[in-house]
Design an enzyme around this catalytic site. Structure first.
Site, PDB file in Angstrom:
ATOM      1  CE  LYS A  42      44.138  37.994  34.497  1.00  0.00           C
ATOM      2  NZ  LYS A  42      43.812  38.185  35.916  1.00  0.00           N
ATOM      3  CG  ASN A  43      46.254  37.867  38.597  1.00  0.00           C
ATOM      4  OD1 ASN A  43      45.866  38.461  37.592  1.00  0.00           O
ATOM      5  ND2 ASN A  43      45.439  37.127  39.335  1.00  0.00           N
ATOM      6  CG  ASP A  99      41.779  34.221  40.964  1.00  0.00           C
ATOM      7  OD1 ASP A  99      40.666  34.722  41.211  1.00  0.00           O
ATOM      8  OD2 ASP A  99      42.826  34.896  40.907  1.00  0.00           O
ATOM      9  NE  ARG A 158      39.097  40.812  28.390  1.00  0.00           N
ATOM     10  CZ  ARG A 158      38.144  41.691  28.610  1.00  0.00           C
ATOM     11  NH1 ARG A 158      37.346  41.556  29.641  1.00  0.00           N
ATOM     12  NH2 ARG A 158      37.986  42.711  27.819  1.00  0.00           N
ATOM     13  CB  CYS A 190      35.815  39.201  36.982  1.00  0.00           C
ATOM     14  SG  CYS A 190      36.980  38.642  35.749  1.00  0.00           S
ATOM     15  NE  ARG A 215      37.309  42.416  41.899  1.00  0.00           N
ATOM     16  CZ  ARG A 215      38.022  41.869  40.905  1.00  0.00           C
ATOM     17  NH1 ARG A 215      37.457  41.678  39.723  1.00  0.00           N
ATOM     18  NH2 ARG A 215      39.271  41.510  41.091  1.00  0.00           N
TER      19      ARG A 215
HETATM   20  N1  EPU Z   1      39.057  44.865  48.860  1.00  0.00           N
HETATM   21  C1  EPU Z   1      38.528  45.960  49.508  1.00  0.00           C
HETATM   22  N2  EPU Z   1      39.186  47.160  49.393  1.00  0.00           N
HETATM   23  C2  EPU Z   1      40.318  47.296  48.662  1.00  0.00           C
HETATM   24  C3  EPU Z   1      40.849  46.164  47.991  1.00  0.00           C
HETATM   25  C4  EPU Z   1      40.197  44.954  48.106  1.00  0.00           C
HETATM   26  O1  EPU Z   1      37.501  45.874  50.176  1.00  0.00           O
HETATM   27  O2  EPU Z   1      40.845  48.402  48.594  1.00  0.00           O
HETATM   28  C5  EPU Z   1      38.386  43.555  48.986  1.00  0.00           C
HETATM   29  C6  EPU Z   1      37.887  43.043  47.642  1.00  0.00           C
HETATM   30  O3  EPU Z   1      36.611  43.552  47.335  1.00  0.00           O
HETATM   31  C7  EPU Z   1      37.891  41.556  47.853  1.00  0.00           C
HETATM   32  C8  EPU Z   1      39.091  41.349  48.774  1.00  0.00           C
HETATM   33  O4  EPU Z   1      39.354  42.612  49.383  1.00  0.00           O
HETATM   34  O5  EPU Z   1      36.727  41.157  48.525  1.00  0.00           O
HETATM   35  C9  EPU Z   1      40.359  40.882  48.102  1.00  0.00           C
HETATM   36  O6  EPU Z   1      40.606  41.676  46.955  1.00  0.00           O
HETATM   37  P1  EPU Z   1      42.060  41.859  46.329  1.00  0.00           P
HETATM   38  O7  EPU Z   1      42.411  43.293  46.410  1.00  0.00           O
HETATM   39  O8  EPU Z   1      42.979  40.874  46.955  1.00  0.00           O
HETATM   40  O9  EPU Z   1      41.810  41.453  44.826  1.00  0.00           O
HETATM   41  P2  EPU Z   1      42.188  42.237  43.515  1.00  0.00           P
HETATM   42  O10 EPU Z   1      43.515  42.872  43.660  1.00  0.00           O
HETATM   43  O11 EPU Z   1      41.066  43.089  43.072  1.00  0.00           O
HETATM   44  C10 EPU Z   1      43.454  40.211  42.473  1.00  0.00           C
HETATM   45  C11 EPU Z   1      43.398  39.436  41.183  1.00  0.00           C
HETATM   46  C12 EPU Z   1      42.142  38.583  41.137  1.00  0.00           C
HETATM   47  C13 EPU Z   1      42.102  37.672  42.368  1.00  0.00           C
HETATM   48  C14 EPU Z   1      42.272  38.483  43.662  1.00  0.00           C
HETATM   49  C15 EPU Z   1      42.370  37.615  44.904  1.00  0.00           C
HETATM   50  C16 EPU Z   1      44.523  40.858  39.617  1.00  0.00           C
HETATM   51  C17 EPU Z   1      44.439  41.775  38.461  1.00  0.00           C
HETATM   52  N3  EPU Z   1      43.382  40.366  40.066  1.00  0.00           N
HETATM   53  O12 EPU Z   1      42.301  41.036  42.483  1.00  0.00           O
HETATM   54  O13 EPU Z   1      42.305  37.785  39.984  1.00  0.00           O
HETATM   55  O14 EPU Z   1      40.850  37.025  42.417  1.00  0.00           O
HETATM   56  O15 EPU Z   1      43.456  39.292  43.574  1.00  0.00           O
HETATM   57  O16 EPU Z   1      43.430  36.723  44.789  1.00  0.00           O
HETATM   58  O17 EPU Z   1      45.605  40.560  40.106  1.00  0.00           O
HETATM   59  C18 EPU Z   1      41.622  36.437  38.190  1.00  0.00           C
HETATM   60  O18 EPU Z   1      42.818  36.335  37.890  1.00  0.00           O
HETATM   61  O19 EPU Z   1      40.707  35.759  37.658  1.00  0.00           O
HETATM   62  C19 EPU Z   1      41.230  37.398  39.219  1.00  0.00           C
HETATM   63  C20 EPU Z   1      39.981  37.794  39.399  1.00  0.00           C
END
Ligand code: EPU
Length: 429
Positions: A22-23, A306, A398, A117, A122
């Site tokens: 998915k991701n 996750d 999803r 979520c 975030r």
């Molecule tokens: N963060 C910041 N600033 C940023 C970006 C991230 O402070 O600009 C913080 C976030 O708040 C969090 C941490 O850094 O505390 C890591 O966030 P990351 O950016 O890695 O996560 P994401 O891109 O928002 C993706 C996946 C999530 C998964 C995370 C971590 C997608 C669409 N989502 O989220 O997937 O938990 O990476 O591996 O790819 C899921 O699949 O259930 C899911 C939630």
């Protein structure tokens, strides 16, 4: 509202085939916006997040043909820079990849602020930092992200303050067509980051270093198209492995890359599961009771956040006291209240959950609060005595392709029904 009804207590036996990640898919589909040609993409998971992204890129003018249930042909030649419709973009975290993709292709972008979520705040400040380093001016106003450049992006140097999956991939997307060299440091290293880089390279990009903490992107003038197959979903595979740990049985999980599973395999082995690895599959068997363990979620190759709710279900049924430290998000324990209603003994304090194993869980009516929390409720229901009803199961769909069909084939007693809505759908990802 979608509801799953589970009669617990049946062990899982047989073979399950894991779908595409998915991701990875939710980044690769927006990446097709960068391609001035035709992309043939295999192993695309048929999940609702993917269907939603397809609607968004179709609205931008992409031609989409489904060649088989999991193979798509996407023609990006006539894509236009139109704002992603707010009602769609806001529903899904991954809509933020459209900012990088639109900026890369058109030098400007306009996308509603992504949802996702609810695990606490975030932010997307690291994405913005990257776009600015490539020469864009970014504004976030009234729930919308607008990015502009005077005459397109150019290569730049970004050091991420936080290891972020989304920021790493988004900056990569923005950089592939930017003249010059982009260097992204302190990158995330998740398998889907390597997958996005491989996809982009298959389309004609020059990305190197994905999977390490420094990624270099040499801008090319055009991505011309090509064929690509998405990697198997690490978290879906881990969820089925954890399902065997919770409910018992003997399952061959196929279409996996065992190396990607190391962090999950090691923890489940430590808890007492018998696991054998083959080239593209993993056999998981529960031969003895589970033992307590400690887990800290971390960026890859650490234990993935996750998988945190799913491992918590296993810990609820393990002998002794387990502990989880959530290392990524501020608030990812909302589901533990539901688990407690099923008889689990969980004590949450800030980022730490202490779980005292119990002999059994009891089925009852629970809610899925988000995608992985929903999957965890299904696992708890499979292991529990009696009937479990999981409400708001649309979250699960999803990210998990045909979870009902796959679990039923393994001997689970699980059915799906649609009932009038309980509450408005939240966002995911
Ligand atoms: N963060 C910041 N600033 C940023 C970006 C991230 O402070 O600009 C913080 C976030 O708040 C969090 C941490 O850094 O505390 C890591 O966030 P990351 O950016 O890695 O996560 P994401 O891109 O928002 C993706 C996946 C999530 C998964 C995370 C971590 C997608 C669409 N989502 O989220 O997937 O938990 O990476 O591996 O790819 C899921 O699949 O259930 C899911 C939630």
């Amino acid at each position: 509202m979608i509801r799953y009804t589970i009669q617990g207590g049946a062990p899982l036996n047989g073979t399950v085939t894991v779908s595409g990640a998915k991701n990875a898919a939710v980044a690769i589909l927006p990446a097709t916006v960068l391609v001035d040609g035709v992309c043939r993409i295999e192993n695309v998971p048929d999940i609702s997040d993917v269907r939603l992204l397809l609607k968004i890129i179709q609205n931008m003018g992409a031609g989409i043909r489904r060649l088989s249930p999991n193979t798509l042909e996407i023609d990006g030649r006539s894509v236009r820079c139109v704002p992603a419709p707010e009602e769609l973009a806001q529903k899904i975290r991954a809509s933020y990849y459209l900012i990088g993709a639109q900026l890369g292709r058109f030098g400007r972008a306009c996308v509603a602020l992504p949802g996702g979520c609810n695990f606490g705040p975030r932010p997307i400040d690291q994405h913005v930092k990257g776009f600015e380093a490539l020469g864009a001016s970014v504004e976030i106003d009234s729930g919308c992200v607008t990015a502009e450049t005077e005459d397109g992006l150019r290569g730049g140097h970004v050091y991420l303050d936080i290891v972020s999956v989304g920021a790493t991939m988004n900056i990569m997307l923005a950089a592939v067509l930017a003249p010059g060299l982009t260097v992204i440091e302190n990158c995330a290293k998740e398998p889907h980051i390597v997958d996005l880089a491989n996809f982009l390279n298959a389309m004609g990009a020059k990305v190197s270093g994905a999977g390490t903490d420094v990624i270099k992107v040499r801008g090319v003038s055009r991505l011309t198209g090509g064929s690509y197959s998405i990697i198997p979903d690490q978290i879906e595979a881990g969820t089925y492995m954890a399902a065997v740990a919770a409910a018992g049985g003997n399952v061959l999980v196929q279409n996996v890359i065992p190396k990607h599973m190391d962090c999950i395999t090691a923890k489940l082995r430590e808890m007492g599961l018998s696991i054998a690895e083959y080239e593209e599959s993993i056999r998981v068997e529960k031969t003895r009771p589970l033992k307590a363990a400690k887990v800290k979620t971390m960026p890859y190759p650490g234990f993935p956040t996750d998988m945190q709710p799913q491992i918590a279900v296993c810990m609820s049924l393990a002998k002794g006291t387990s502990m989880i430290t959530e290392g990524i998000y501020d608030a990812r324990y909302r589901y533990t209240a539901e688990l407690q209603r099923m008889g689990a003994n969980v004590d949450v304090s800030g980022k730490v959950a202490v779980i005292e194993g119990v002999k059994s869980l009891q089925g009852c009516k629970v809610k899925a609060y988000d995608l992985r929390a929903g999957a965890a409720m299904v696992l708890a229901g499979l292991a529990a005595e009696g009937e479990t009803i999981v409400e708001n199961a649309h979250y699960i769909e999803r990210g998990y392709e045909d979870i009902i069909g796959k679990l039923t084939a393994l001997g689970a007693k699980i059915t799906r029904s649609e009932v009038p809505d309980l509450e408005p759908a939240e966002k995911t990802g």
